[in-house]
Design an enzyme around this catalytic site. Structure first.
Site, short mmCIF file in Angstrom:
data_model
loop_
_atom_site.label_atom_id
_atom_site.label_comp_id
_atom_site.label_asym_id
_atom_site.label_seq_id
_atom_site.Cartn_x
_atom_site.Cartn_y
_atom_site.Cartn_z
N LYS A 68 0.83 -1.21 0.00
CA LYS A 68 0.00 0.00 0.00
C LYS A 68 0.86 1.26 0.00
CE LYS A 68 -0.66 -0.12 5.04
NZ LYS A 68 -1.66 -0.26 6.12
N ARG A 69 2.16 1.10 0.23
CA ARG A 69 3.05 2.26 0.23
C ARG A 69 3.43 2.71 -1.17
NH1 ARG A 69 4.82 -1.01 4.50
NH2 ARG A 69 4.69 -0.02 6.56
#
Length: 549
Positions: free
Chosen positions: A260-261
């Site tokens: 998700k980064r």
């Protein structure tokens, strides 16, 4: 396989932290827990683990809820539903946690600590210098309540750590089998932070026990959390912990872990690559303070998703599809997403791939979760989406299309249901809802607002007498009393035969004139739906723009 006839009722949970939108890996975790509950006639609980106040984002919780609903993952207990174990937000359960913290402190199984972040950083640095892993050293004498009051008076942070037992902890994992951990290599970990809120490792144990969780399916990265959680479970006398199943990692097509980064990292890199940009301007566009943006660029925090998306749009940066809502906005349908996610790290046991939801439920078997990493193959997802678009009943597909048009604020949303169904039909074979919208959007913009694709202009209009052919087509269309698909087709084919050219040489200049590109539904339908007046107006605009006449 879990036998629901002889075992206690299966209770699973999905417990996201609202530090961002629902990541595709989190969606897979939720799906597998939900499938197990559905297959066994069990119960699925949604619990929001929102105790990390600094990293929680304002819009995340509702987006997670909306994304789960979009996927069709419903919960028997949790936010908006309620249940006997409410509240389902950990930030609202502090009194419950405090009771168990007191129990651990009274037993000598937990103790207070007063080190600052900087002091802990120095200890870690010393361990790294000695090429050792950092293990917090438990003091010979545990601090007393008097020590706590003194530390608070001096402004020191007060945390509470769990005293890990000595020996070996064995985890019997459904996916990975028996895994052993030497507690001497794990050390005592924080269970209450300096802000008074519990850490994930503590709160999830209390809640899993109180909510009767029997099975926990989660990502492989949580395997190292499990021995500490199991030790807490035993210290509190909770009996047997849940059965754990730690799933394989999903990797991106570039070879790294799907994270998700990726989205914030992509934006951070883009901003840093353009040092001439005034940060104050970007902050205003994102609706955040300049200090927040600077913290983001330093890697210290991540703004709320709407801020990231607004800044990315302004800079023309395309953010990778990582969150469930990204795929919704790009025209994927939930039936395809669920099918695709279910086969990431799980096998049906046969050759089936494209499957409706009920079929996935019927054949789900937790023992077929795989150890090997799974590839997030976007090409396969597109293929699944294409097939599910064909499989869906038209009423359901219409509902999905309308929801998509609304979220992307498309002018196509102005069309009535009958028109939308026709657009879906004439775009049969489309890969995504975005493909349908892209092909048909020209029908819903003003005649003088058509944007021309430069490649289409050069390849079609300005080559091989394209504009001259367009003028002939315009005259023929003007003579037609009524535009029907068959009439348009007959006219275009006749004109192609008269000029000894293929149909494309006649149809493509017309397509570019009315759409601005070489992409549209079948040209006969396109012209008929646009209507005679609009079609002639767009041809005239095109001829004037590129010939001056």
């Amino acid at each position: 396989m879990v036998d629901s006839t002889s075992s206690p009722r299966v209770v699973t949970r999905f417990a996201p932290s609202p530090t961002g939108y629902l990541h595709i890996g989190g969606a897979r975790t939720a799906l597998f827990n939900w499938l197990l509950a559905k297959k066994t006639g069990g119960k699925f609980i949604l619990r929001i683990e929102d105790t990390d106040l600094k990293r929680n984002t304002p819009t995340a919780t509702q987006q997670v809820i909306d994304d789960l609903k979009w996927l069709g993952i419903t919960w028997d207990e949790g936010p908006e539903v309620g249940g006997p174990n409410a509240p389902y937000f950990q930030s609202q359960r502090r009194e419950t946690y405090d009771k168990y913290i007191k129990q651990l402190l009274d037993m000598g199984r937990a103790y207070y600590c007063f080190e600052s972040t900087e002091e802990l950083g120095q200890l870690r640095g010393q361990a790294e210098a000695q090429k050792k892993g950092f293990i917090y050293q438990r003091p010979a004498e545990l601090p007393t309540q008097k020590d706590v009051e003194k530390a608070k008076a001096e402004g020191k942070p007060v945390t509470i750590r769990f005293a890990m037992p000595e020996g070996t902890i064995v985890i019997n994992d459904i996916v990975r089998g028996e895994v052993s951990f030497n507690t001497a290599e794990l050390g005592d970990f924080i269970i209450i932070k300096s802000d008074g809120f519990p850490t994930y490792n503590f709160a999830c144990v209390i809640d899993d026990h109180l909510m009767g969780i029997t099975h926990v399916i989660r990502g492989q990265e949580h395997l190292m959390n499990t021995p500490g959680q199991q030790a807490l479970w035993q210290a509190l006398g909770f009996g047997n912990p849940p059965q754990y199943a730690h799933m394989s990692v999903t990797i991106s097509e570039s070879g790294g872990k799907l994270s998700k980064r990726e989205r914030p990292q992509t934006l951070r890199k883009a901003i840093k690559a353009r040092p001439e940009i005034y940060l104050g301007k970007l902050a205003d566009i994102g609706g955040i303070g300049t200090d927040v943006l600077k913290d983001f660029l330093a890697g210290d925090s991540v703004p709320d998703v709407p801020a990231i998306e607004a800044i990315a749009k302004y800079l023309g940066v395309e953010l990778p599809e990582i969150n469930v809502v990204d795929f919704f906005k790009n025209g994927y349908i939930p039936e395809a997403m669920v099918n695709f996610l279910a086969l990431l790290g799980w096998s049906t046991g046969d050759t089936r791939e494209v499957m409706p939801l009920q079929e996935l439920i019927d054949c789900f078997d937790i023992t077929r979760l795989t150890k090997s990493n799974s590839l997030f193959d976007r090409g396969k997802l597109v293929a699944y989406n294409t097939e599910h678009l064909k499989m869906l009943p038209k009423e359901k597909l219409l509902a999905h299309f309308k929801a998509y048009l609304k979220v992307v604020d498309s002018p196509v949303a102005k069309a009535d249901n009958e028109t939308l169904l026709r657009l879906i039909k004439i775009c049969e074979g489309a890969r995504t809802l975005a493909d349908i919208e892209h092909k048909c959007k020209f029908l819903f913009v003003a005649d003088d607002k058509i944007e021309f694709d430069e490649k289409a202009v050069q390849k079609v209009l300005l080559k091989d007498n394209g504009l001259a052919m367009l003028k002939l087509v315009r005259d023929k269309l003007a003579e037609m009393p009524e535009l029907t698909e068959q009439g348009i087709e007959d006219m275009l084919r006749s004109l192609a035969n008269q000029n000894n050219v293929g149909l494309g040489k006649v149809a493509q200049p017309l397509r570019v004139a009315i759409t601005g590109s070489t992409i549209s539904p079948p040209i006969f339908d396109s012209v008929q739906m646009l209507g005679k007046q609009n079609t002639l107006a767009r041809i005239d605009n095109t001829l004037k723009k590129f010939t001056g006449k």
